[in-house]
Structure formats: structure tokens, C-alpha cells
Design an enzyme around this catalytic site. Sequence first.
Site, PDB file in Angstrom:
ATOM      1  N   GLY A  12      54.615  60.758  86.161  1.00  0.00           N
ATOM      2  CA  GLY A  12      53.132  60.468  86.415  1.00  0.00           C
ATOM      3  C   GLY A  12      52.771  60.347  87.897  1.00  0.00           C
ATOM      4  O   GLY A  12      51.755  59.796  88.377  1.00  0.00           O
ATOM      5  N   ASN A  14      52.016  62.535  90.066  1.00  0.00           N
ATOM      6  CA  ASN A  14      51.009  63.492  90.492  1.00  0.00           C
ATOM      7  C   ASN A  14      49.486  62.720  90.048  1.00  0.00           C
ATOM      8  O   ASN A  14      48.576  62.774  90.452  1.00  0.00           O
ATOM      9  CB  ASN A  14      51.092  65.074  90.006  1.00  0.00           C
ATOM     10  N   LEU A 102      54.749  69.033  79.392  1.00  0.00           N
ATOM     11  CA  LEU A 102      55.860  69.985  79.292  1.00  0.00           C
ATOM     12  C   LEU A 102      55.487  70.841  77.969  1.00  0.00           C
ATOM     13  O   LEU A 102      56.493  71.694  77.652  1.00  0.00           O
ATOM     14  CB  LEU A 102      57.133  69.399  79.330  1.00  0.00           C
ATOM     15  N   LEU A 104      53.876  73.515  75.381  1.00  0.00           N
ATOM     16  CA  LEU A 104      52.883  74.748  75.743  1.00  0.00           C
ATOM     17  C   LEU A 104      51.538  74.644  74.954  1.00  0.00           C
ATOM     18  O   LEU A 104      51.498  73.943  73.867  1.00  0.00           O
ATOM     19  CB  LEU A 104      53.743  75.876  74.612  1.00  0.00           C
ATOM     20  N   ASN A 119      47.705  74.168  85.961  1.00  0.00           N
ATOM     21  CA  ASN A 119      49.175  73.582  85.894  1.00  0.00           C
ATOM     22  C   ASN A 119      49.706  73.694  87.269  1.00  0.00           C
ATOM     23  O   ASN A 119      49.345  74.436  87.937  1.00  0.00           O
ATOM     24  CB  ASN A 119      50.046  74.417  84.889  1.00  0.00           C
ATOM     25  N   HIS A 121      53.353  74.042  89.098  1.00  0.00           N
ATOM     26  CA  HIS A 121      55.093  74.041  88.808  1.00  0.00           C
ATOM     27  C   HIS A 121      55.808  73.984  90.148  1.00  0.00           C
ATOM     28  O   HIS A 121      55.253  74.497  91.231  1.00  0.00           O
ATOM     29  CB  HIS A 121      55.130  75.636  88.224  1.00  0.00           C
ATOM     30  N   ASP A 162      54.060  79.139  82.377  1.00  0.00           N
ATOM     31  CA  ASP A 162      54.161  79.454  83.846  1.00  0.00           C
ATOM     32  C   ASP A 162      54.077  81.116  84.265  1.00  0.00           C
ATOM     33  O   ASP A 162      54.437  81.490  85.048  1.00  0.00           O
ATOM     34  CB  ASP A 162      55.647  79.216  84.384  1.00  0.00           C
TER      35      ASP A 162
HETATM   36  C1  GAR Z   1      56.309  67.724  89.173  1.00  0.00           C
HETATM   37  O1  GAR Z   1      57.245  67.881  89.759  1.00  0.00           O
HETATM   38  C2  GAR Z   1      55.677  68.923  88.381  1.00  0.00           C
HETATM   39  O2  GAR Z   1      55.646  70.104  89.154  1.00  0.00           O
HETATM   40  C3  GAR Z   1      56.728  69.429  87.350  1.00  0.00           C
HETATM   41  O3  GAR Z   1      57.189  68.086  86.741  1.00  0.00           O
HETATM   42  C4  GAR Z   1      56.934  67.038  87.859  1.00  0.00           C
HETATM   43  C5  GAR Z   1      56.124  65.876  87.046  1.00  0.00           C
HETATM   44  O4  GAR Z   1      56.218  64.761  87.784  1.00  0.00           O
HETATM   45  N1  GAR Z   1      56.244  70.340  86.518  1.00  0.00           N
HETATM   46  C6  GAR Z   1      57.049  71.336  85.785  1.00  0.00           C
HETATM   47  O5  GAR Z   1      58.200  71.196  85.819  1.00  0.00           O
HETATM   48  C7  GAR Z   1      55.987  72.056  84.796  1.00  0.00           C
HETATM   49  N2  GAR Z   1      56.848  73.088  84.254  1.00  0.00           N
HETATM   50  P1  GAR Z   1      55.321  63.617  87.728  1.00  0.00           P
HETATM   51  O6  GAR Z   1      55.265  63.144  86.298  1.00  0.00           O
HETATM   52  O7  GAR Z   1      55.817  62.509  88.500  1.00  0.00           O
HETATM   53  O8  GAR Z   1      53.872  64.153  88.288  1.00  0.00           O
END
Ligand code: GAR
Length: 206
Positions: A12, A14, A102, A104, A119, A121, A162
Site C-alpha cells: 500500500g 502507492n 493483483l 483480473l 493500473n 505496472h 497489463d
Molecule cells: C507497485 O510497485 C506496483 O507498481 C506493482 O505492485 C507494487 C505495489 O506496491 N503492481 C503490479 O505489479 C501490478 N501488476 P504497493 O502495494 O506498496 O503500492
Amino acid sequence: MKRLAIFVSGGGTNLQQIAEYFAPNPDVKIVCVVSNNKDAYANVRAKKLGIPLIMLNSKAKARDAELQSQYDVSQTFDFQDNAFSDYLKSLDVDLVVLAGFLWLVPQHLLDAFPMRIINIHPALLPKYGGKGFYGHHVHEAVVAHHEKESGITIHYVNGHYDSGDVIFQKSVALSETDTADDVAAKIHILERDNFPAVIDKLLKSL
Ligand code: GAR
């Protein structure tokens, strides 16, 4: 007033950065955090941020009581059930943001929010995207292939992993000695510096 729903599965960071970015802005509100993982630290962040937490799982009813006591869960939904998109609609959500989420996205949600689900990535799509490429797995593959750069991609969500239209990309140079952890740290900075601002810009265009 623009209203965001943030979907999470993991740490979390982000979510935290988006919440902090918009905190001083009275025109943007995060109306809920939606999580599919009862152990996600993002759930704790939602609680600390005072944002209602919605849990998703396929056996919502059976786990209701346990989750309620753990995190003040406001609602639980089966992700495949139309009732979930109806609920988000009832919250007047303008934009759904997948921030490390994560699963779909099912068709009923895509239909309810056309071009309103995005999203992030942690790679330069179309490289290192698709099922199984998430979080650290992405960075490990990037290092294994001796890539000279990686980056982030912010894109619209469709019914496949993606592969929706790209909204924004930013790259960062890698050195030969970078480990997957080093790459993750560089990507984290890109996410922090760009994701909230891209969301802000998008909201202004809605
Ligand atoms: C982030 O780096 C995001 O870009 C990635 O998961 C991480 C989540 O971090 N997303 C993916 O890989 C989607 N395919 P967070 O939970 O600390 O924000």
C-alpha cells in the site's frame, strides 16, 4: 468533487502516497479502499488514513466476522458479483485506481466504469507484463535479462493483464550491478513522483 476508489493487494505504499498527495485538496476524496488480501499492510494504512475498507473474496460471508474484527471492514463483496460494481456506483466513484492490485478485473466492473479504471505496472509495458509479472517478480526478470532501463506504466484496464491503452510511461536507467531490490527502489521513486500527479491530471480531464 472527484471521488476515487483505490484497489490494493499488498504493502500500500502507492495508496499512502496518493492519499497524502490529495489530502490538502478539497476537490478530491478517496471514498474507499478495496482489498483482496486480508493480510495486506495496505488494509492497516486504510484504517490509519480513516478510509473505509472494502474486502473482496470469493467466500465473503464465511470470513465476514473475522475480517470485521480485524480492520473495521465496512463491506465485503464477492468480486465476481454485480453487487460490487453497483455498490461502487452508489458511492459515485469517478475513477478506480489499481495500486498494486493483483486480481483480473471482471467484465461487470469494466462495463460499470468504462475508461475509468487505471493500473500502475512496475515495468515498461509491453515488456515484463501479463499474468505472473507483478511486484518483485518483474524486477527479478528485468535484472535476469540485463536490461539497461526499466520504468513504470500507467494504463487503462481491460479484461486482460497489463494490456490496456497506455496513459503514461517513465523510464529509469539501471546499472549492471543493480539487484532486484535496487530496481524496486528506483521504481518506487518513479511511482511516488508520478502516479498521484498522473491521477490528478486525469481527474481534471473527467
Ligand atoms: C507497485 O510497485 C506496483 O507498481 C506493482 O505492485 C507494487 C505495489 O506496491 N503492481 C503490479 O505489479 C501490478 N501488476 P504497493 O502495494 O506498496 O503500492
